[in-house]
Design a protein around this motif. Structure first.
Motif, short mmCIF file in Angstrom:
data_model
loop_
_atom_site.label_atom_id
_atom_site.label_comp_id
_atom_site.label_asym_id
_atom_site.label_seq_id
_atom_site.Cartn_x
_atom_site.Cartn_y
_atom_site.Cartn_z
N LYS A 84 39.85 34.18 33.09
CA LYS A 84 40.59 35.42 32.89
C LYS A 84 41.22 35.54 31.52
O LYS A 84 41.80 34.61 31.00
N ASN A 94 45.76 39.43 43.30
CA ASN A 94 46.08 38.15 42.65
C ASN A 94 46.66 37.22 43.69
O ASN A 94 47.60 37.59 44.40
N GLU A 110 42.08 36.11 40.54
CA GLU A 110 42.13 37.55 40.71
C GLU A 110 40.79 38.06 41.26
O GLU A 110 39.74 37.61 40.81
N LYS A 115 38.76 41.64 41.84
CA LYS A 115 38.86 43.02 41.37
C LYS A 115 38.15 44.01 42.28
O LYS A 115 37.18 43.68 42.95
N GLU A 136 47.41 44.94 42.05
CA GLU A 136 47.34 46.03 41.08
C GLU A 136 46.46 47.09 41.73
O GLU A 136 45.27 46.87 41.93
#
Ligand code: ADP
Ligand code: ZN
Ligand code: MG
Length: 480
Positions: free
Chosen positions: A267, A200, A216, A218, A10
């Motif tokens: 999560k 991910n 994940e 970030k 993402e």
């Protein structure tokens, strides 16, 4: 058991608009804390947002440039969660009707092309920034909030879980970065955080279709961290599975200093955010004609540029991919070729000595002390035979520190190539006299022995003898 890595990214990219997504505040990076704020981006009661049209335009262009379908009807939604950097306690984002969906980009890894699917691109606002009294949140007595970044426009580009290695993930992110630069919708300065990725990663047995449980990581904001974090996480998960353990779905943080990922929190699933339609903003309606007009306004994209460098200049696919991987590098290349320099030479110098020097100085090609025109002039000196390719490396190193034209540097440093056959012949004779062993070897049929002799002549001439003349003279004398 053999496991296969599955990776989806993402990517968040700040758009380079002058003002924020729902108010008129400036988006300037690095301004004094809390000076670019207003009742709208601070989320005070009773205010109404309105959409910055530029944001919609940039998001549509990003969608078109990544082969997405643009939704003519799109809307904003509230993503609800609590954190001090989020004054409204919801982030205005998009949920079920994003601006763009179902795209793809092509990457090249180890000579193989692969399509990476894009699930969607949506628009959203950035959150503020916590400024800790200590070095991080855990060792701080207090933290302040800077709301300058609150409401800065972002697009989030969500990929399908189509990548299988850190190298593929890197190539994908490089491609996205290049595309956003080419279409000029984001500065893509990763060190300022305006291009960052959530990664991910999961594993599954080779041959299995079903996805494994993912973790994940970030806000990864460098290519190195991206690769290192993925490789570490693949190793960690492999160990857990081989020991008979289970992967926990969680958010982990990458610690670049220690080179490990650490568990942060388990999560959330989407329903925890209680997404709901944003009642304060009208839907975004874009006509087919408008979408086509945006499509026509797009500049040439990296893939098209790459194809052009291959067909027009005969560059290899690999070289052309690297040269076009950033808009600045492609423009620099154009600048070198514009001087009349050979395109392959230009590419070699850019990917070789120039890139090496840029890396070790930690600067980008835009700030290269050697201008494109100067590199072109230097390549011309090689082509004219004034300097050899080897000496050129010395000249280039000098050009890095000295803005003089390469021609002047070559003169000042006495680096002009010796093409005078008589002068070279003298050295050749000396080398033959001193290296009877190699001469014997050559005469006994070991033709490779000539290499050592060429090397000796080049050394004796401090690299200045014309290598072709040296080769010719040596061959003539040895055959005699
Ligand atoms: P969120 O992380 O916000 O819950 P998604 O569930 O849509 O959102 O997934 C986000 C990203 O994770 C996408 O890029 C997707 O391709 C990737 N992804 C989803 N499941 C997996 C998995 N099992 N392994 C690796 N990547 C995954
Ligand atoms: Zn504002
Ligand atoms: Mg996510």
């Amino acid at each position: 058991m053999q496991y296969e890595a599955v990776i989806g990214l993402e990517i968040h990219s700040e758009l380079k608009t002058d003002t924020k997504i729902f108010c008129g505040c400036r988006t300037t990076f690095g301004a004094e804390q809390n000076t670019h704020v207003c009742p709208v981006c601070l989320g005070l009661p009773g205010v109404l947002p309105s959409v910055n049209k530029k944001v919609v335009e940039f998001a549509i262009k990003a969608g078109l440039a990544t082969n997405c379908k643009i939704n003519e009807y799109s809307k904003f939604d509230r993503k609800n969660y609590y954190y001090p950097d989020l004054p409204k306690n919801w982030q205005t984002s998009q949920y079920d009707l994003p601006i763009a969906e179902h795209g793809f980009v092509e990457i090249l890894v180890d000579g193989e092309k692969k399509k990476i699917g894009l699930t969607r691109i949506h628009m959203e606002e950035d959150a503020g920034k916590l400024v800790h009294s200590g070095t991080n949140i855990k060792d701080s007595a207090s933290s302040n909030v800077d709301y300058n970044r609150t409401g800065v426009p972002l697009i989030e580009i969500v990929s399908e879980p189509d990548m299988r290695s850190a190298a593929e993930a890197r190539a994908y992110m490089e491609k996205i970065k290049a595309i956003l630069e080419y279409i000029d919708v984001s500065n893509c300065r990763m060190e300022e955080g305006n291009l960052r990725a959530d990664i991910n990663v999961s594993l599954r047995p080779v041959g299995e279709e079903k996805l494994g449980t993912r973790t994940e990581m970030k806000n990864i904001n460098s290519f190195k961290a991206l690769e290192d974090a993925i490789n570490y996480e693949i190793e960690r998960q492999t160990e857990v599975l081989e020991d008979g353990g289970k992967i926990i779905q969680e958010t982990r943080t990458w610690d670049p200093a220690k080179g490990v990922t650490l568990s942060m929190r388990s999560k959330e699933d989407a329903h925890d955010y209680r997404y709901m339609p944003e009642p304060d903003l009208p839907p975004i309606v874009t006509t087919k004609e408008e979408i086509e007009a945006y499509r026509k306004s797009l500049p040439e994209l990296p893939d098209a540029r790459r194809a052009q460098l291959e067909s027009e200049y005969g560059l290899s696919e690999y070289d052309a991919t690297i040269i076009t991987s950033s808009r600045d590098m492609a423009e620099y290349f154009d600048g070198v070729v514009a001087t009349g320099a050979d395109a392959k030479q230009a590419a070699n110098w850019i990917m070789g000595d120039l890139s090496k020097n840029l890396n070790s100085d930690g600067i980008t090609i835009k700030d290269s002390p050697v201008e494109a025109k100067r590199l072109g002039e230097m390549i011309a000196l090689i082509e004219k035979g004034t300097i050899s390719g080897k000496i050129a490396k010395q000249v280039f190193a000098e050009m890095w520190k000295n803005p003089d034209p390469p021609e002047k540097i070559v003169k000042d440093k006495g680096l002009v190539q010796i093409t005078d056959t008589k002068a070279i012949e003298g050295i050749v004779d000396e080398v033959i006299a001193k290296n009877q062993k190699a001469v014997e070897d050559y005469k006994n049929g070991n033709k490779k022995a000539i290499g050592a002799l060429v090397g000796q002549v080049m050394k004796a001439s401090k690299g200045k003898a014309n290598p072709q003349t040296v080769n010719e003279l040596l061959a003539k004398k040895l055959e005699a």
